[in-house]
Design a protein around this motif. Structure first.
Motif, PDB file in Angstrom:
ATOM      1  N   CYS A   3     107.179  58.310  79.494  1.00 24.78           N
ATOM      2  CA  CYS A   3     107.836  59.643  79.287  1.00 24.78           C
ATOM      3  C   CYS A   3     108.817  59.859  80.446  1.00 24.78           C
ATOM      4  CB  CYS A   3     107.124  60.652  79.204  1.00 24.78           C
ATOM      5  SG  CYS A   3     105.763  60.514  77.830  1.00 24.78           S
ATOM      6  N   LEU A   4     109.690  60.859  80.096  1.00 23.74           N
ATOM      7  CA  LEU A   4     110.713  61.395  80.946  1.00 23.74           C
ATOM      8  C   LEU A   4     110.759  62.800  80.871  1.00 23.74           C
ATOM      9  CD1 LEU A   4     113.054  61.099  83.078  1.00 23.74           C
ATOM     10  CD2 LEU A   4     114.614  61.342  81.104  1.00 23.74           C
ATOM     11  N   GLY A   5     110.553  63.742  81.889  1.00 25.43           N
ATOM     12  CA  GLY A   5     110.229  64.960  81.551  1.00 25.43           C
ATOM     13  C   GLY A   5     110.799  65.828  82.858  1.00 25.43           C
ATOM     14  N   TYR A   6     111.027  66.960  82.690  1.00 29.80           N
ATOM     15  CA  TYR A   6     111.364  68.185  83.749  1.00 29.80           C
ATOM     16  C   TYR A   6     109.952  68.636  83.942  1.00 29.80           C
ATOM     17  CZ  TYR A   6     113.681  71.427  86.828  1.00 29.80           C
ATOM     18  OH  TYR A   6     114.056  72.226  87.695  1.00 29.80           O
ATOM     19  N   LEU A   7     109.769  68.792  85.424  1.00 27.96           N
ATOM     20  CA  LEU A   7     108.561  69.442  85.879  1.00 27.96           C
ATOM     21  C   LEU A   7     108.750  70.896  85.732  1.00 27.96           C
ATOM     22  CD1 LEU A   7     105.722  69.468  87.198  1.00 27.96           C
ATOM     23  CD2 LEU A   7     107.043  69.266  89.328  1.00 27.96           C
ATOM     24  N   SER A  43      95.322  58.698  90.950  1.00 27.42           N
ATOM     25  CA  SER A  43      96.767  58.922  90.401  1.00 27.42           C
ATOM     26  C   SER A  43      97.629  59.828  91.354  1.00 27.42           C
ATOM     27  CB  SER A  43      96.882  59.254  89.013  1.00 27.42           C
ATOM     28  OG  SER A  43      98.178  59.254  88.601  1.00 27.42           O
ATOM     29  N   ALA A  44      96.939  61.120  91.442  1.00 29.83           N
ATOM     30  CA  ALA A  44      97.402  62.069  92.414  1.00 29.83           C
ATOM     31  C   ALA A  44      97.827  61.614  93.632  1.00 29.83           C
ATOM     32  CB  ALA A  44      96.361  63.323  92.234  1.00 29.83           C
ATOM     33  N   ALA A  45      96.910  60.953  94.273  1.00 25.44           N
ATOM     34  CA  ALA A  45      96.945  60.434  95.718  1.00 25.44           C
ATOM     35  C   ALA A  45      98.109  59.301  95.828  1.00 25.44           C
ATOM     36  CB  ALA A  45      95.605  59.644  96.333  1.00 25.44           C
ATOM     37  N   ASN A  46      97.994  58.512  94.532  1.00 27.54           N
ATOM     38  CA  ASN A  46      99.254  57.383  94.830  1.00 27.54           C
ATOM     39  C   ASN A  46     100.620  57.743  94.088  1.00 27.54           C
ATOM     40  OD1 ASN A  46      97.625  55.405  95.747  1.00 27.54           O
ATOM     41  ND2 ASN A  46      96.639  54.898  93.541  1.00 27.54           N
ATOM     42  N   PHE A  47     100.845  58.691  93.266  1.00 30.89           N
ATOM     43  CA  PHE A  47     101.845  59.141  92.907  1.00 30.89           C
ATOM     44  C   PHE A  47     101.954  60.735  92.752  1.00 30.89           C
ATOM     45  CE2 PHE A  47     100.251  55.546  90.397  1.00 30.89           C
ATOM     46  CZ  PHE A  47     101.197  54.492  90.995  1.00 30.89           C
ATOM     47  N   PRO A  48     102.260  61.289  94.089  1.00 27.01           N
ATOM     48  CA  PRO A  48     102.071  62.566  94.325  1.00 27.01           C
ATOM     49  C   PRO A  48     103.645  63.224  93.817  1.00 27.01           C
ATOM     50  CG  PRO A  48     102.977  61.533  96.279  1.00 27.01           C
ATOM     51  CD  PRO A  48     102.538  60.516  95.349  1.00 27.01           C
ATOM     52  N   PHE A  49     103.458  64.538  93.583  1.00 27.17           N
ATOM     53  CA  PHE A  49     104.427  65.460  92.960  1.00 27.17           C
ATOM     54  C   PHE A  49     105.648  65.479  94.127  1.00 27.17           C
ATOM     55  CE2 PHE A  49     101.420  66.618  89.853  1.00 27.17           C
ATOM     56  CZ  PHE A  49     102.191  66.457  88.676  1.00 27.17           C
ATOM     57  N   ARG A  50     106.588  65.838  94.018  1.00 24.72           N
ATOM     58  CA  ARG A  50     107.968  65.638  94.977  1.00 24.72           C
ATOM     59  C   ARG A  50     108.688  66.713  94.694  1.00 24.72           C
ATOM     60  NH1 ARG A  50     106.364  61.689  98.593  1.00 24.72           N
ATOM     61  NH2 ARG A  50     105.785  59.794  97.564  1.00 24.72           N
ATOM     62  N   GLY A  51     108.138  68.118  94.300  1.00 25.73           N
ATOM     63  CA  GLY A  51     109.106  69.249  93.970  1.00 25.73           C
ATOM     64  C   GLY A  51     109.583  68.927  92.577  1.00 25.73           C
ATOM     65  N   ARG A  52     110.373  70.024  92.342  1.00 26.77           N
ATOM     66  CA  ARG A  52     111.004  70.243  90.790  1.00 26.77           C
ATOM     67  C   ARG A  52     111.857  69.281  90.502  1.00 26.77           C
ATOM     68  NH1 ARG A  52     108.654  74.269  88.431  1.00 26.77           N
ATOM     69  NH2 ARG A  52     108.490  76.335  89.320  1.00 26.77           N
ATOM     70  N   GLY A  53     112.060  68.599  89.409  1.00 30.95           N
ATOM     71  CA  GLY A  53     113.009  67.847  88.946  1.00 30.95           C
ATOM     72  C   GLY A  53     112.553  67.067  88.011  1.00 30.95           C
ATOM     73  N   GLU A  76     107.217  58.591  89.084  1.00 26.50           N
ATOM     74  CA  GLU A  76     108.132  58.627  89.935  1.00 26.50           C
ATOM     75  C   GLU A  76     109.200  59.694  89.814  1.00 26.50           C
ATOM     76  OE1 GLU A  76     110.336  54.967  90.455  1.00 26.50           O
ATOM     77  OE2 GLU A  76     110.645  54.787  88.307  1.00 26.50           O
ATOM     78  N   LYS A  77     109.702  60.137  90.607  1.00 27.01           N
ATOM     79  CA  LYS A  77     110.825  61.249  90.576  1.00 27.01           C
ATOM     80  C   LYS A  77     111.951  60.507  90.427  1.00 27.01           C
ATOM     81  CE  LYS A  77     112.676  65.552  92.385  1.00 27.01           C
ATOM     82  NZ  LYS A  77     112.635  66.441  93.497  1.00 27.01           N
ATOM     83  N   VAL A  78     112.609  60.913  89.188  1.00 22.18           N
ATOM     84  CA  VAL A  78     114.119  60.152  88.981  1.00 22.18           C
ATOM     85  C   VAL A  78     115.255  61.132  89.335  1.00 22.18           C
ATOM     86  CG1 VAL A  78     113.252  58.468  87.608  1.00 22.18           C
ATOM     87  CG2 VAL A  78     113.861  60.595  86.502  1.00 22.18           C
ATOM     88  N   GLY A  79     116.370  60.738  89.714  1.00 23.48           N
ATOM     89  CA  GLY A  79     117.536  61.454  89.834  1.00 23.48           C
ATOM     90  C   GLY A  79     118.209  61.955  88.805  1.00 23.48           C
ATOM     91  N   ILE A  80     119.316  62.565  88.916  1.00 21.40           N
ATOM     92  CA  ILE A  80     120.113  63.225  87.778  1.00 21.40           C
ATOM     93  C   ILE A  80     121.275  62.109  87.587  1.00 21.40           C
ATOM     94  CG2 ILE A  80     121.462  65.073  86.910  1.00 21.40           C
ATOM     95  CD1 ILE A  80     119.459  66.878  88.443  1.00 21.40           C
ATOM     96  N   LYS A  81     121.564  61.673  86.423  1.00 20.40           N
ATOM     97  CA  LYS A  81     122.632  61.030  86.108  1.00 20.40           C
ATOM     98  C   LYS A  81     124.268  61.770  86.351  1.00 20.40           C
ATOM     99  CE  LYS A  81     124.502  57.944  82.507  1.00 20.40           C
ATOM    100  NZ  LYS A  81     124.644  57.285  81.371  1.00 20.40           N
ATOM    101  N   THR A  82     124.964  61.214  86.941  1.00 22.07           N
ATOM    102  CA  THR A  82     126.268  61.922  87.146  1.00 22.07           C
ATOM    103  C   THR A  82     127.492  61.074  86.474  1.00 22.07           C
ATOM    104  OG1 THR A  82     126.518  60.991  89.361  1.00 22.07           O
ATOM    105  CG2 THR A  82     125.527  62.993  89.029  1.00 22.07           C
ATOM    106  N   GLY A  83     128.320  61.602  86.290  1.00 25.40           N
ATOM    107  CA  GLY A  83     129.552  61.144  85.714  1.00 25.40           C
ATOM    108  C   GLY A  83     129.490  60.615  84.440  1.00 25.40           C
TER     109      GLY A  83
END
Length: 83
Positions: A3-7, A43-53, A76-83
């Motif tokens: 899935c892809l989601g906004y925290l 899972s929480a230890a291996n893949f921590p939250f890294r803030g909103r996004g 994993e936290k993913v970036g926002i697609k630009t352009g």
């Protein structure tokens, strides 16, 4: 399931047995539907939250009391697609 989601929010707690960290997450998917997640201690230890996004996460769908939740096995936290 992947899935892809906004925290939106996180609830931090600990297990009863050994007090390791456990998290519950709430996300909005690209169509605006809610996704609930559970992040068990490994899972929480291996893949921590890294803030909103935006996050991509993989897991197993579970049903408990009529509510669907994704038990996260990778995130994993993913970036926002630009352009």
């Amino acid at each position: 399931m992947t899935c892809l989601g906004y925290l939106v929010c996180i609830k931090h707690t600990a297990t009863k047995k050994d007090q390791r960290r456990l998290h519950f997450g709430n996300f909005l998917d690209p169509e605006g539907a809610w996704l609930d997640t559970v992040h068990f201690p490994d899972s929480a230890a291996n893949f921590p939250f890294r803030g909103r996004g935006f996050y991509a996460f993989t897991g197993i769908v579970m049903e408990d009391f009529g509510v669907l939740t994704v038990s996260v096995t990778f995130m994993e936290k993913v970036g926002i697609k630009t352009g």
